[in-house]
Design a protein around this motif. Structure first.
Motif, PDB file in Angstrom:
ATOM      1  N   TYR A 198      -5.593 -73.614  45.598  1.00  0.00           N
ATOM      2  CA  TYR A 198      -5.450 -72.435  44.739  1.00  0.00           C
ATOM      3  C   TYR A 198      -4.056 -71.828  44.874  1.00  0.00           C
ATOM      4  CZ  TYR A 198      -6.442 -68.059  42.386  1.00  0.00           C
ATOM      5  OH  TYR A 198      -6.401 -66.998  41.517  1.00  0.00           O
ATOM      6  N   ASP A 258       0.130 -71.894  37.158  1.00  0.00           N
ATOM      7  CA  ASP A 258      -0.511 -70.904  36.287  1.00  0.00           C
ATOM      8  C   ASP A 258      -1.719 -71.503  35.541  1.00  0.00           C
ATOM      9  OD1 ASP A 258      -0.806 -68.327  35.322  1.00  0.00           O
ATOM     10  OD2 ASP A 258       0.374 -68.735  33.509  1.00  0.00           O
ATOM     11  N   THR A 270      -5.002 -71.133  36.971  1.00  0.00           N
ATOM     12  CA  THR A 270      -6.096 -70.639  37.803  1.00  0.00           C
ATOM     13  C   THR A 270      -7.436 -70.670  37.077  1.00  0.00           C
ATOM     14  OG1 THR A 270      -5.570 -68.370  37.163  1.00  0.00           O
ATOM     15  CG2 THR A 270      -4.624 -69.177  39.225  1.00  0.00           C
ATOM     16  N   TYR A 271      -7.406 -70.778  35.749  1.00  0.00           N
ATOM     17  CA  TYR A 271      -8.645 -70.859  34.993  1.00  0.00           C
ATOM     18  C   TYR A 271      -9.414 -72.158  35.284  1.00  0.00           C
ATOM     19  CZ  TYR A 271      -5.622 -73.620  31.935  1.00  0.00           C
ATOM     20  OH  TYR A 271      -4.744 -74.543  31.444  1.00  0.00           O
ATOM     21  N   LEU A 272      -8.765 -73.127  35.903  1.00  0.00           N
ATOM     22  CA  LEU A 272      -9.411 -74.387  36.273  1.00  0.00           C
ATOM     23  C   LEU A 272     -10.032 -74.363  37.668  1.00  0.00           C
ATOM     24  CD1 LEU A 272      -6.791 -76.973  34.950  1.00  0.00           C
ATOM     25  CD2 LEU A 272      -9.009 -76.405  33.957  1.00  0.00           C
ATOM     26  N   GLN A 273     -10.035 -73.192  38.317  1.00  0.00           N
ATOM     27  CA  GLN A 273     -10.462 -73.122  39.709  1.00  0.00           C
ATOM     28  C   GLN A 273     -11.873 -73.647  39.926  1.00  0.00           C
ATOM     29  OE1 GLN A 273     -10.037 -69.001  40.710  1.00  0.00           O
ATOM     30  NE2 GLN A 273     -11.942 -68.406  39.715  1.00  0.00           N
ATOM     31  N   THR A 274     -12.803 -73.318  39.069  1.00  0.00           N
ATOM     32  CA  THR A 274     -14.192 -73.748  39.279  1.00  0.00           C
ATOM     33  C   THR A 274     -14.307 -75.258  39.230  1.00  0.00           C
ATOM     34  OG1 THR A 274     -14.967 -71.679  38.292  1.00  0.00           O
ATOM     35  CG2 THR A 274     -16.572 -73.451  38.504  1.00  0.00           C
TER      36      THR A 274
END
Length: 191
Positions: free
Chosen positions: A59, A67, A69-73
């Protein structure tokens, strides 16, 4: 001192099973024998702690830098799945009896929402690397405490005279509810 508060808070006050209700599948499924429950707890401690290390690094140094972070899951799920495969291969090779005892519940660590939940909580609370690892370890210890206690209770309940309508899952759920109320007593421990 702050790290100690994070660890105690994760293990007792915000117990992943009994206050957040994450990881109930292995909690109910593997808690029939103390030995098996302790083995599952050890595997979960390893997976959650290592997942906290890896997801924190990914992360911080990949998702935030690019940039994305929307792919974290999605990324966290892939990391957790890989770690569980590693643990499964390790146990199959070194401890075949524990591997057999855990059965289908070992691969279920991959879908154990507690593992993903810890990774996401670390991000939501903006924990740094060390805080993430301590939170992951504390959460996993809390899971282990609760599953081993439940297994001990279930071993004792097995020899009690229980009304027919409460046998099996109903008495387990009542017991889990009573344990959750007992752990609620820790809520005033940390402010």
């Amino acid at each position: 001192m702050n790290l100690l508060l994070i660890a105690v808070g994760a293990a007792l006050v915000n117990n992943v099973v009994l206050s957040q209700f994450l990881g109930l599948c292995p909690f109910i499924g593997v808690s029939k024998k103390v030995d098996t429950a302790a083995g599952m707890g050890g595997a979960v401690i390893f997976v959650i702690t290592i997942a906290s290390v890896v997801t924190s690094l990914i992360y911080t140094f990949v998702l935030e830098k690019l940039d994305i972070t929307y792919l974290q899951t999605i990324v966290f799920i892939l990391v957790i799945a890989a770690l569980v495969q590693f643990v499964e291969m390790f146990l199959k090779k070194t401890m075949p009896s524990l591997y057999q005892a855990l059965g289908v519940y070992l691969p279920l660590i991959t879908t154990n929402c507690a593992v993903l939940g810890v990774a996401l909580i670390n991000v939501q609370k903006s924990y740094g690397f060390l805080s993430s690892v301590i939170n992951g370890f504390g959460t996993a210890v809390g899971f282990t405490i609760s599953i081993v206690i439940m297994a001990g209770i279930r071993e004792k309940i097995e020899y009690n005279d229980i009304p027919e309508s409460f046998k099996g899952t109903p008495i387990v759920l009542v017991t889990a509810g009573l344990m959750a109320m007992a752990f609620f007593g820790f809520s005033g421990l940390i402010k």
